[in-house]
Design an enzyme around this catalytic site. Structure first.
Site, short mmCIF file in Angstrom:
data_model
loop_
_atom_site.label_atom_id
_atom_site.label_comp_id
_atom_site.label_asym_id
_atom_site.label_seq_id
_atom_site.Cartn_x
_atom_site.Cartn_y
_atom_site.Cartn_z
N GLU A 30 -10.92 6.55 3.68
CA GLU A 30 -9.96 5.96 4.62
C GLU A 30 -10.14 6.52 6.04
OE1 GLU A 30 -6.60 5.87 1.15
OE2 GLU A 30 -6.05 5.05 3.10
N ASP B 220 0.86 -1.18 0.00
CA ASP B 220 0.00 0.00 0.00
C ASP B 220 0.91 1.25 0.00
OD1 ASP B 220 -3.28 0.43 1.49
OD2 ASP B 220 -2.16 1.72 0.13
C1 GLC Z 1 -4.40 4.15 -0.41
C2 GLC Z 1 -5.30 2.97 -0.10
C3 GLC Z 1 -5.32 1.91 -1.16
C4 GLC Z 1 -5.01 2.51 -2.52
C5 GLC Z 1 -3.60 3.07 -2.48
C6 GLC Z 1 -3.22 3.79 -3.78
O1 GLC Z 1 -3.84 4.66 0.77
O2 GLC Z 1 -5.13 2.33 1.16
O3 GLC Z 1 -6.63 1.31 -1.13
O4 GLC Z 1 -5.12 1.52 -3.54
O5 GLC Z 1 -3.39 3.95 -1.38
O6 GLC Z 1 -3.96 4.97 -3.91
#
Ligand code: GLC
Length: 621
Positions: free
Chosen positions: A512, A316
């Site tokens: 988030e 992530d």
């Molecule tokens: C974010 C998320 C994830 C996403 C990634 C790229 O923080 O947790 O779901 O795919 O970063 O944007």
């Protein structure tokens, strides 16, 4: 049907299917891309992968494992110079000037062209969060979020959505979508509840598999396919309240035994792996104190060895920096645990330097690096990227159907099927299209941004005309008879004398950790809108835009009808289809709906009082 190239065959099939939907034909929910055969195993590409792997230098291998966000690229030349394997656009990280599909295609082609200059030639895989359509791009078809899809229970339609999403992603030259999210949220105070289809893994596993099928088809080399990414592995939705990182739940610690992890949180990975998912993203969160991004048991022993996952694991966004120790130690820990590609996303030169030091100092065995690069190359071969005859630039012909009526018809059907009627006293619903006077109240009634929620144009989403689409009010004005008087207000004033009043209320956009809540009550402003309407003495219909079930105290007794509309996206016509009875409601709750006197909102806790059970949803007849 003549079997020409699979691309045109698939496009013809999709177009006919979507045209049928658009025309309102009573097609089956969706004529599926019946998977001609199970997807080809990624390991079946090893005969081509291994000779190339052997030719790569250590620096080239390290480059393939590195993914910067395009906003942090110091120079386009860095793609060729460092042999970068991938680039992403994080939430809202679009082109510097303009946000339409063509401008995105120009941007991505610019990066891809650089990678085509590498020797040996290894094109980029470009990733984006296309989680409810190609939602970063203005004019894209924006679908309801996963919580709404869960209420449809319609796997074929979810597959159709993913198919449309893949086409719109491909139109911009992108070949990888960071979805589906197969979280199984157990506490609806979590800001990512709406990214989950349901609290029930049996719903999640079916819809997650359908989404992968739609995105990848049964052949990743299909020019209309994109690589999918099952996320966030694992038990991201099972964290304990109060253990979150900068928020009560998000990125917290799932304090559960292995049996619960397997029973509740793993099913979506079993089905998406079976569907051939090309990539999997570990969660920022932890399981019993161990970060998922640092867990050799989870990433290697369970995912790669026991479950036989043959694609690659992508971290992530900056997740490695949340592990214990120095950055160099974090890199060693995570790569040794089984991480294959790192979404750095900013200081990619530092990352590559420290990774190389770890390898040269024997802290990461070269065999582990080779496993990662082998997996990355498998996906690139499977996508057809390595075929020199294949043009890796955006398929500009797809721009003609970007956000098309046929695509939006699929979203409209999903909106219709996702609405859940929670209350319908004295059969206020469906409304009459020729009602004398309809009053529409609430700031959300004519706001496409509030209708779409988070992960729309920007990471957090936003209010106002953030993209193109049809608001509820816009649709209502089209549907009602010319003799119907439509009045509006922000606060519910001015409804006296109306045949019926509609309050459109709900949550402000979030994504988030920004969406973690301690209190799930509707705002006092929203409650006031409903109460003002009721005080006008007219029948009241409350429509709620939310990323989760919310406490209905204060409105349930004042509204004659209540509709859970979730975060429906750009196609407001799906709302009026149900409001005015062109279609009957079929939506069923995919999450339990709590009562206001609950003392806990973690599913299963004694303090969780149920107002409406999962599977609840009123019909019209
Ligand atoms: C974010 C998320 C994830 C996403 C990634 C790229 O923080 O947790 O779901 O795919 O970063 O944007």
């Amino acid at each position: 049907m003549t079997h020409s190239s699979s691309g045109s065959t698939r496009r013809a099939l999709l177009s006919r299917t979507l045209a049928g939907l658009a025309a309102g034909a009573c097609l089956p929910a969706y004529a599926p891309f019946a998977l001609a055969s199970p997807p080809r195993r990624l390991s079946s590409f090893d005969a081509e992968v291994m000779p190339l792997l052997k030719r790569l230098t250590l620096d080239q291998k390290i480059g393939q494992m590195t993914q910067p966000d395009q906003i942090y690229l110091a120079s386009l030349d860095d793609i060729e110079k460092y042999y970068l394997g991938s680039v992403l656009s994080g939430g809202g990280a679009g082109p510097k000037s303009g946000n339409d599909a063509k401008t995105w295609a120009d941007m991505v082609d610019g990066f891809e062209t650089q990678s085509l200059r590498t020797n040996p030639r290894i094109p980029l895989i470009y990733g984006v969060d296309a989680v409810h359509g190609h939602n970063n791009v203005t004019g894209a078809t924006v679908f309801p979020h996963n919580i709404a899809l869960g209420c449809t229970r319609d796997a074929k339609l979810v597959e159709a959505m993913a198919r449309v999403t893949a086409e719109e992603v491909r139109a911009t030259g992108i070949n990888w979508a960071f979805g589906p999210c197969v979280a199984v949220p157990q506490d609806i105070r979590w800001g990512r509840t709406y990214e989950g289809y349901s609290e029930n893994p049996d719903i999640v596993k079916v819809l997650g598999e359908a989404a992968v099928r739609g995105l990848q088809t049964d052949n990743l080399a299909n020019p209309l396919a994109v690589a999918a990414c099952a996320k966030h592995y694992v038990a991201d939705g099972g964290t304990a309240f109060g253990t979150g990182h900068d928020a009560p739940l998000d990125q917290g610690d799932a304090r559960i035994d292995e049996a619960t992890l397997r029973k509740t949180h793993l099913p979506g990975y079993l089905t998406t792996i079976k569907a051939g998912v090309a990539t999997i993203m570990p969660s920022y969160s932890s399981w019993n104190g161990v970060h998922c991004s640092a867990s050799k048991f989870l990433m290697t022993n369970l995912l790669k060895t026991e479950l036989g996952f043959e694609g690659f694991i992508i971290s992530d966004y900056g997740a490695l920096q949340e592990l214990p120790g120095s950055y160099k130690e974090q890199i060693a820990t995570s790569i040794n645990a089984g991480m294959d590609m790192v979404m750095v996303p900013q200081h990619y030169v530092e990352f590559m330097t420290l990774l190389k030091q770890n390898i040269q100092e024997g802290k990461i065995p070269l065999s582990r690096i080779d496993d990662s690069v082998m997996r990355i190359l498998r996906v690139k071969f499977a996508l057809g990227l390595m075929d020199p005859r294949r043009n890796q630039l955006a398929n500009r012909s797809l721009l003609s159907t970007f956000g098309s009526a046929a695509h939006r018809a699929v979203a409209r059907e999903l909106v219709r099927k996702s609405l859940v009627i929670l209350k319908n006293d004295s059969r206020v619903l469906p409304l009459a299209r020729n009602a004398a006077h309809i009053h529409v109240a609430g700031v959300a009634a004519d706001d496409i941004g509030l209708q779409c929620g988070g992960w729309t144009i920007t990471w957090q989403g936003g209010k106002g005309a953030t993209t193109t689409g049809t608001t509820l009010l816009g649709s209502l004005r089209k549907v009602v008879s010319s003799s119907t008087r439509v009045t509006t207000s922000a606060d519910g004033g001015g409804a006296a004398g109306a045949t019926v009043a509609i309050a459109v209320i709900g949550e402000q956009p979030y994504a988030e950790m920004k969406g973690d809540r301690k209190d799930l009550h509707l705002s006092k402003e929203d409650v006031a809108v409903v109460q003002n309407l009721k005080n006008s003495g007219v029948p009241v219909v409350a429509i709620i835009y939310s990323g989760r079930p919310v406490i209905l105290d204060g409105i349930l007794d004042h509204a004659d009808a209540v509709i859970a509309a979730w975060l429906p996206g750009t196609e407001g016509d799906g709302l009026t289809d149900i409001l005015f009875g062109a279609h009957k409601p079929t939506g069923k709750l995919s999450y339990t709906w709590p009562a206001g006197d609950s003392t806990s909102f973690h599913l299963g806790d004694a303090g969780y009082k149920t107002l409406f059970p999962r599977d609840y949803g009123l019909p019209y007849d």
